[in-house]
Design an enzyme around this catalytic site. Structure first.
Site, short mmCIF file in Angstrom:
data_model
loop_
_atom_site.label_atom_id
_atom_site.label_comp_id
_atom_site.label_asym_id
_atom_site.label_seq_id
_atom_site.Cartn_x
_atom_site.Cartn_y
_atom_site.Cartn_z
N HIS A 193 5.59 -1.98 27.72
CA HIS A 193 5.18 -3.24 28.36
C HIS A 193 4.66 -4.28 27.38
CE1 HIS A 193 5.69 -1.01 32.07
NE2 HIS A 193 4.80 -0.12 31.68
N ARG A 239 -2.75 -19.65 30.25
CA ARG A 239 -3.04 -19.90 28.84
C ARG A 239 -1.75 -20.14 28.10
NH1 ARG A 239 -1.07 -15.13 26.75
NH2 ARG A 239 -1.36 -13.26 28.01
N ASP A 252 7.41 -10.69 -33.32
CA ASP A 252 6.34 -10.86 -32.36
C ASP A 252 6.60 -12.14 -31.57
OD1 ASP A 252 4.06 -10.56 -30.92
OD2 ASP A 252 2.77 -11.45 -32.42
N ALA A 253 7.56 -12.10 -30.68
CA ALA A 253 7.91 -13.26 -29.87
C ALA A 253 8.44 -12.77 -28.54
CB ALA A 253 8.95 -14.13 -30.59
N HIS A 254 8.72 -13.68 -27.62
CA HIS A 254 9.12 -13.29 -26.27
C HIS A 254 10.42 -12.51 -26.27
CE1 HIS A 254 5.89 -15.39 -24.33
NE2 HIS A 254 6.20 -16.51 -24.95
N GLN A 255 11.31 -12.80 -27.25
CA GLN A 255 12.60 -12.13 -27.24
C GLN A 255 12.54 -10.72 -27.82
OE1 GLN A 255 11.89 -15.03 -28.53
NE2 GLN A 255 13.36 -16.63 -27.94
N GLU A 300 2.03 -1.58 43.00
CA GLU A 300 3.26 -2.23 43.44
C GLU A 300 4.41 -1.23 43.41
OE1 GLU A 300 4.19 -5.45 40.87
OE2 GLU A 300 2.84 -6.87 41.84
#
Length: 628
Positions: free
Chosen positions: A273, A330, A574-577, A238
């Site tokens: 493209h 489609r 011995d704890a999370h804090q 084309e």
């Protein structure tokens, strides 16, 4: 059970009678020619996000779903989203497995599948697949095999467009068979010209030639690409339109000759493209041009007897003239933006049309289809823009997606731990943003892209953010050369990735030990920390000794007489804090205990593997003593 309606004995029921009434008004068919067959089970002959998109629509309609997968896709999400899943193409290469029609048809017949949805790509535009479904007694959710064949052959589709009065770009009437034919066309119409695959789309087999010296090389490359992608290297030529807009129109037809359009999408932002960003509706499109595009699309669809969903694609030049490119028979990747602005579920419509329902029965009449706002789709891919969009592979280590009002995500492999394969398309997730206008939708998209956190593979998100921030994109019109002409889009903001880097470092130290450089004068004998030297003799007496020797009364007296602040240390709790919780062994605590005893004897208390209640008790005790 027989029902009575209006005094007439009838076994159809109220819903069926209403359907007969609606269809009786169609000029193309009569109630006697109806053939409504409900779909109970659908297979999707595809993979990834489009398979999941169809599965979700089926589930909403109460239809059972079937997935197929290759050996390389054993762990893919689309397999898990279906009610049933079956292996196809055993021993075949990854892509070939999804192109193996005999296996797909065999699975469908063995498992009582009523209809097959092809998705997009793979077999979606193969007329021989649609024909194989029909011959096996399985419905193909799409146009008839003959229409798929006509639309898939771009030369024949071009001829049909001319018959329908739709403007086309000057080009060959049939596929060329030699380089000499291409040279003759170029002499007639001049450069630039473009080669296109006759039996496929998506940018494959497409090459632009601007000079005579480039003709032979580009012809050979286009032929090879078309042959590899579609199994047929046929090309047509084309005249190439410089800097056009790429506008496509969504159409929908039924079995009774009804065809409607759902307006247009602007797909001009492309790279080689390949579409990157899609917008609906097209920004600053002249209303008269919009009417021409949509009417030409509907006329062409009616001429060929188009059924189900499809897309008619056009180029629009700088003078506002439009030229037909092709019909994609489609569902498109970018169908999502049309759904957002029209509030029409295209997959629902596909399924219902395949069952035999008419568009009017589904409430889909042209005068009821309106544009509401604007929608943008960005294709987030696992490609590295800094390296020419080279595909990246590997495992996704971190994934956090976007959320919020106006954001839709269509994906399949976008999750932590997903393995990105080199065998298939690099699309990771489609992000769709909706708003009242283009700037509003773009601001939502920018916010959404900024929320993503994807680690382990490279993505094109930084590039998409630059596109969405571009002034021309937001307030003007863009053409297919937008990316090539805006190289600042490749000035990418580098992701800091601080958290992931820190985690990698900590993991490395935990496994391999510290890598900190050791001073030159030091004499390292091991990587163990050095225990400080201790003074001679027993550690100084503290509040514990006062309590043991003088009892509670003496302890209380010592607290009241103390001049200064009393401190409690909880470092070793011995704890999370705790700063050292779960990080220090009893073996190491015993080693540092003498040092702590000598240097921190003036503390009010020191907690070691205690409990927060112990701290509170001592603090309350101190407070009580001071008040007394």
């Amino acid at each position: 059970m027989l029902l009575y309606f209006g005094g007439v004995k009838n076994g159809l029921g109220l819903l069926a009678l209403r359907r007969v009434y609606l269809l009786s008004r169609s000029a193309h068919t009569s109630p006697q020619t109806l053939e409504y067959r409900p779909i109970k089970k659908v297979m999707v002959a595809n993979r990834g996000e489009i398979a999941i998109r169809v599965f979700r629509a089926c589930t909403e309609l109460g239809i059972r779903t079937v997935a197929v997968y290759s050996e390389q896709d054993t762990g893919q999400m689309h397999r898990q989203k279906a009610d049933e899943a079956y292996l196809i193409g055993k021993g075949l290469p990854p892509v070939t497995a999804y192109l193996h029609i005999p296996d797909i048809i065999k699975v469908a017949k063995e498992n009582n599948v009523d209809a097959i949805h092809p998705g997009y790509g793979f077999l979606s535009e193969r007329s021989d697949f649609a024909q194989a479904c029909e011959e096996a007694g399985v419905r193909f959710i799409g146009p008839s095999p003959e229409v798929v064949r006509k639309m898939g052959d771009k030369v024949e589709a071009r001829a049909l467009a001319i018959q329908a009065g739709v403007p086309v770009v000057p080009g060959t009437d049939a596929p060329i068979s030699s380089l000499q034919e291409a040279q003759e066309f170029a002499k007639t119409y001049g450069f630039p010209i473009i080669f296109k695959a006759a039996y496929g789309g998506g940018g494959r087999g497409m090459r632009v030639v601007r000079e005579c010296e480039e003709l032979e090389e580009n012809y050979q490359r286009a032929y090879s690409e078309a042959l590899a992608a579609f199994g047929n290297g046929a090309l047509f030529v084309e005249k190439f339109i410089e800097k056009p807009r790429h506008i496509e129109v969504q159409i929908l037809g039924d079995k009774y000759g009804n065809v409607i359009h759902l307006y247009e999408r602007d797909c001009s932002i492309q790279r080689r493209h390949q579409k990157v960003v899609e917008i609906a509706p097209a920004a600053q499109l002249d209303p008269q041009l919009r009417d021409k595009l949509t009417s030409d699309s509907v006329n062409l669809a009616k001429q060929v007897g188009y059924e189900n969903a499809g897309t008619v694609e056009f180029l629009v030049d700088k003078h506002g003239k439009h030229y037909f490119i092709e019909v994609n028979s489609r569902l498109q990747v970018e169908h999502t933006v049309t759904e957002e602005i029209t509030d029409v579920d295209l997959v629902h419509a596909q399924l219902r049309v395949c069952e035999g329902r008419s568009l009017p029965e589904l409430g889909l009449k042209q005068d009821k289809i309106k544009i509401n706002g604007c929608a943008i789709q960005c294709r987030v891919t696992t490609e590295d823009p800094a390296r020419g969009f080279q595909p990246d592979t590997g495992r996704i280590e971190v994934f956090r997606s976007a959320e919020g009002m106006g954001i839709r995500l269509d994906s399949a492999s976008a999750f932590q731990g997903a393995l990105i394969s080199p065998h298939y398309d690099s699309l990771l997730v489609k992000v769709i943003a909706s708003g009242k206008d283009l700037p509003t939708a773009a601001s939502k998209m920018l916010r959404a892209l900024a929320e993503f956190r994807i680690r382990g593979v490279k993505t094109n998100i930084p590039f998409l953010q630059n596109v969405l921030s571009n002034h021309q994109f937001l307030y003007s019109t863009v053409d297919t050369q937008f990316i090539d002409e805006n190289q600042d889009l490749f000035n990418l903001k580098r992701a800091q990735n601080r958290a992931q880097k820190l985690l990698h470092y900590l993991g490395h130290v935990m496994v391999n030990g510290p890598t900190t450089p050791i001073p030159v004068k030091a004499k390292p004998s091991s990587t163990d920390p050095v225990i400080p030297s201790l003074p001679m003799g027993e550690p100084p007496a503290g509040f514990r000794e006062v309590l043991l020797k003088e009892g509670p009364e003496g302890f209380a007296r010592a607290v009241r007489q103390h001049q200064g602040l009393l401190l409690m240390d909880t470092t070793l709790r011995d704890a999370h804090q705790s700063l050292l919780a779960t990080r220090v062994r009893t073996h190491d605590l015993k080693k540092i205990a003498p040092y702590v005893a000598h240097n921190f004897s003036n503390l009010f208390s020191l907690e070691n593997w205690g409990d927060v209640r112990f701290c509170c008790l001592l603090l309350m005790l101190k407070s009580f003593i001071l008040r007394v």
